[in-house]
Design an enzyme around this catalytic site. Structure first.
Site, PDB file in Angstrom:
ATOM      1  N   SER A 169       0.812  -1.220   0.000  1.00 38.14           N
ATOM      2  CA  SER A 169       0.000   0.000   0.000  1.00 38.14           C
ATOM      3  C   SER A 169       0.843   1.268   0.000  1.00 38.14           C
ATOM      4  CB  SER A 169      -0.925   0.012   1.218  1.00 38.14           C
ATOM      5  OG  SER A 169      -0.170   0.016   2.420  1.00 38.14           O
ATOM      6  N   ASN A 203      -2.889  -1.378  13.278  1.00 36.54           N
ATOM      7  CA  ASN A 203      -4.329  -1.121  13.148  1.00 36.54           C
ATOM      8  C   ASN A 203      -4.723   0.220  13.751  1.00 36.54           C
ATOM      9  OD1 ASN A 203      -4.268  -3.664  12.082  1.00 36.54           O
ATOM     10  ND2 ASN A 203      -5.490  -4.639  13.687  1.00 36.54           N
ATOM     11  N   THR A 225     -38.097  27.883 -13.218  1.00 40.67           N
ATOM     12  CA  THR A 225     -38.478  26.563 -12.734  1.00 40.67           C
ATOM     13  C   THR A 225     -38.703  25.712 -13.979  1.00 40.67           C
ATOM     14  OG1 THR A 225     -40.857  27.029 -12.678  1.00 40.67           O
ATOM     15  CG2 THR A 225     -39.608  27.520 -10.683  1.00 40.67           C
ATOM     16  N   SER A 259     -11.781  25.417 -29.731  1.00 39.77           N
ATOM     17  CA  SER A 259     -11.986  24.187 -30.491  1.00 39.77           C
ATOM     18  C   SER A 259     -10.818  23.969 -31.439  1.00 39.77           C
ATOM     19  CB  SER A 259     -13.291  24.286 -31.299  1.00 39.77           C
ATOM     20  OG  SER A 259     -13.352  23.273 -32.281  1.00 39.77           O
ATOM     21  N   ASN A 311     -15.323  27.670 -25.195  1.00 39.16           N
ATOM     22  CA  ASN A 311     -15.958  26.582 -24.458  1.00 39.16           C
ATOM     23  C   ASN A 311     -15.786  26.739 -22.947  1.00 39.16           C
ATOM     24  OD1 ASN A 311     -16.667  25.329 -26.893  1.00 39.16           O
ATOM     25  ND2 ASN A 311     -14.708  24.251 -26.989  1.00 39.16           N
ATOM     26  N   GLU A 318     -17.716  22.533 -17.171  1.00 37.12           N
ATOM     27  CA  GLU A 318     -18.134  21.201 -17.615  1.00 37.12           C
ATOM     28  C   GLU A 318     -17.375  20.105 -16.874  1.00 37.12           C
ATOM     29  OE1 GLU A 318     -19.377  22.348 -22.215  1.00 37.12           O
ATOM     30  OE2 GLU A 318     -17.436  21.430 -21.809  1.00 37.12           O
ATOM     31  N   TYR A 366     -10.408  -5.344  12.681  1.00 38.23           N
ATOM     32  CA  TYR A 366      -9.750  -4.947  11.443  1.00 38.23           C
ATOM     33  C   TYR A 366      -9.719  -6.107  10.452  1.00 38.23           C
ATOM     34  CZ  TYR A 366      -6.314  -3.159   8.152  1.00 38.23           C
ATOM     35  OH  TYR A 366      -5.687  -2.747   7.010  1.00 38.23           O
ATOM     36  N   GLN A 378      -7.642  -1.763   3.784  1.00 33.90           N
ATOM     37  CA  GLN A 378      -6.573  -1.075   3.066  1.00 33.90           C
ATOM     38  C   GLN A 378      -7.130  -0.290   1.888  1.00 33.90           C
ATOM     39  OE1 GLN A 378      -2.774  -3.167   2.269  1.00 33.90           O
ATOM     40  NE2 GLN A 378      -3.248  -2.864   0.102  1.00 33.90           N
ATOM     41  N   LYS A 400      -8.323   3.978   1.538  1.00 33.80           N
ATOM     42  CA  LYS A 400      -7.539   5.199   1.375  1.00 33.80           C
ATOM     43  C   LYS A 400      -7.688   5.839   0.005  1.00 33.80           C
ATOM     44  CE  LYS A 400      -4.487   3.320   4.769  1.00 33.80           C
ATOM     45  NZ  LYS A 400      -5.403   2.160   4.847  1.00 33.80           N
TER      46      LYS A 400
END
Length: 471
Positions: free
Chosen positions: A36, A123, A168, A290, A298, A303, A330, A335, A338
């Protein structure tokens, strides 16, 4: 043969912290699959700070000698300086960030480094490091939310007199000010900050001292460690302390709500910046072009922010799914907590970091907003309210004004240009004097209820928000 077997069994199979139990080396594929450190290395500084507090407590309480406690703390501070300078070398063979730190410490100070892990387990150690890290991230994100709100309030203050359509169903509904619209988002992001502030209370609980799951027989002082690390309290149950990830899930849920609000704001910007709306113009620094069409501007930032919401939602679902079937305490599955947690925090922080200056730099087009506000018969409700003030029941006034709108739309004229004959045709209780209520300025100024869209109300909202933001 027996002596040979005993000799082999006594020799560690690897440099793993648990290697004494095993006679064979870990398969390289298993090492690659289970490591990890490639992602939990970002916890390194938090891990070291937690270890310093733990070592100082062990020395102070006599669990280890005071000299070893001081030596360990000094060595850890040296490791921390390397981490903060980006000079620390991580070894994947040591599995995770915690063993990398401990190994580096032992190289620096010798055998005393092996006493650091007294009265703790990986742990409770990892749970502490994650909480320390998330506490800092929450503070960073809350400041990002404040920055975005400052940008919104700044634009609102400048746009108090800009009239635009309120919508609305994405249909023009009633006129509002540009300021009133932006302040709605400031309220959303204020709630987001409050959610994170509340979640932080449950993050700020110390698990260290819970051991692997059952606590420890050493005479430790968990509250001393909590004070050193700035935790509000200590976890009350050792099994819960090491297996709880509610705090991470709660953060991801709060982050999901916040990025949903950002996505909505992003959608508004996309619409407002389009040729069909033209309510705002985005600066070049926050627009893209573009590769084919030279004329394009754009709104890519808005977006992408809108699209990032899916990532954070996915992080929340990943954490919920990870934890849903785990027995106490545990399990190595954890693991996997995260990467989604890191991603949720990073994504939300990045969106806030880019959206605040975008909002601050966009240029409203008051003329286009006002032009749009003139259409759509948005003051029809004001005409109905005028009839109500003369005693007509609202439902009857609503129907009468609906007929008046149909007549005006058929002629292609605004309500204010209806003739007396038109009004009589729609409903004999309609009066020409009532048509003054359909003027945009009059309509806006009439919304005086608390939280309404009148200028006076909007200025009160701005004043309150500025006070909250320290402006």
């Amino acid at each position: 043969m027996k002596k040979t077997s005993q000799k082999k069994a006594a020799k560690p199979a690897s440099k793993k912290p648990w290697g004494g139990r095993f006679a064979q080396r870990t398969d390289r594929r298993v090492e690659a699959f289970t490591e990890s450190v490639s992602f939990d290395r970002r916890l390194a500084a938090c891990d070291v700070r937690g270890s310093i507090a733990h070592a100082e407590m062990l020395g102070a309480k006599g669990v280890i000698s005071k000299s070893d406690g001081r030596k360990i703390a000094s060595g850890l501070r040296s490791v921390l300086r390397e981490i903060e300078a980006g000079e620390f070398k991580f070894d994947p063979a040591l599995e995770d960030v915690h063993m990398n730190v401990e190994a580096a410490l032992t190289r620096k100070i010798g055998a005393a480094g092996g006493r650091l892990h007294t009265a703790r387990s990986r742990n409770d150690q990892v749970a502490t490091a994650v909480r320390l890290w998330l506490r800092e991230e929450i503070d960073r994100i809350r400041e990002g939310l404040m920055g975005l709100r400052r940008a919104l309030v700044g634009q609102a203050e400048a746009g108090v007199d800009f009239v635009m359509p309120g919508y609305t169903h994405l249909q023009r509904a009633q006129p509002v000010s540009f300021a009133h619209h932006l302040l709605a988002y400031s309220q959303m992001f204020r709630r987001d900050g409050e959610r994170l502030e509340d979640a932080r209370k449950r993050v700020n609980i110390l698990p260290l001292g819970s051991g692997a799951l059952a606590g420890t027989g050493h005479a430790i002082d968990r509250r001393m460690v909590a004070r050193k690390l700035g935790f509000d309290s200590v976890a009350e149950n050792s099994m819960d302390a090491v297996s709880d990830r509610d705090f991470a899930i709660e953060f991801a849920a709060a982050a999901s709500v916040s990025i949903m609000h950002l996505s909505r704001l992003g959608e508004e910007i996309v619409l407002w910046a389009s040729g069909e709306f033209g309510f705002v113009e985005l600066p070049d620094a926050f627009s893209t072009g573009s590769s084919l069409m030279p004329q394009k501007r754009n709104p890519d930032v808005a977006e992408i922010v809108r699209g990032k919401s899916g990532r954070v939602y996915g992080d929340l679902v990943a954490l919920l799914t990870l934890m849903k079937g785990l027995p106490l305490a545990y399990n190595r599955d954890m693991q996997e907590d995260k990467e989604p947690l890191f991603d949720a925090a990073d994504t939300l922080a990045a969106c806030l970091d880019v959206m605040a200056p975008l909002i601050a730099a966009m240029r409203p087009n008051a003329e286009r907003m006002a032009e749009a506000a003139e259409g759509g018969y948005m003051t029809a409700t004001d005409l109905a309210d005028a009839m109500v003030l003369r005693g007509v029941p609202f439902r009857e006034a609503h129907e009468a004004v609906g007929r008046a709108v149909r007549l005006a739309a058929g002629k292609g004229i605004p309500l204010v240009r209806l003739t007396n004959a038109d009004l009589l045709e729609a409903d004999k209780r309609l009066d020409a004097a009532d048509l003054r209520a359909t003027e945009l300025a009059r309509s806006l100024s009439s919304r005086t209820s608390e939280g309404g869209s009148s200028k006076r109300s909007v200025l009160r909202q701005i004043k309150r928000e500025k006070k909250r933001l320290g402006l």
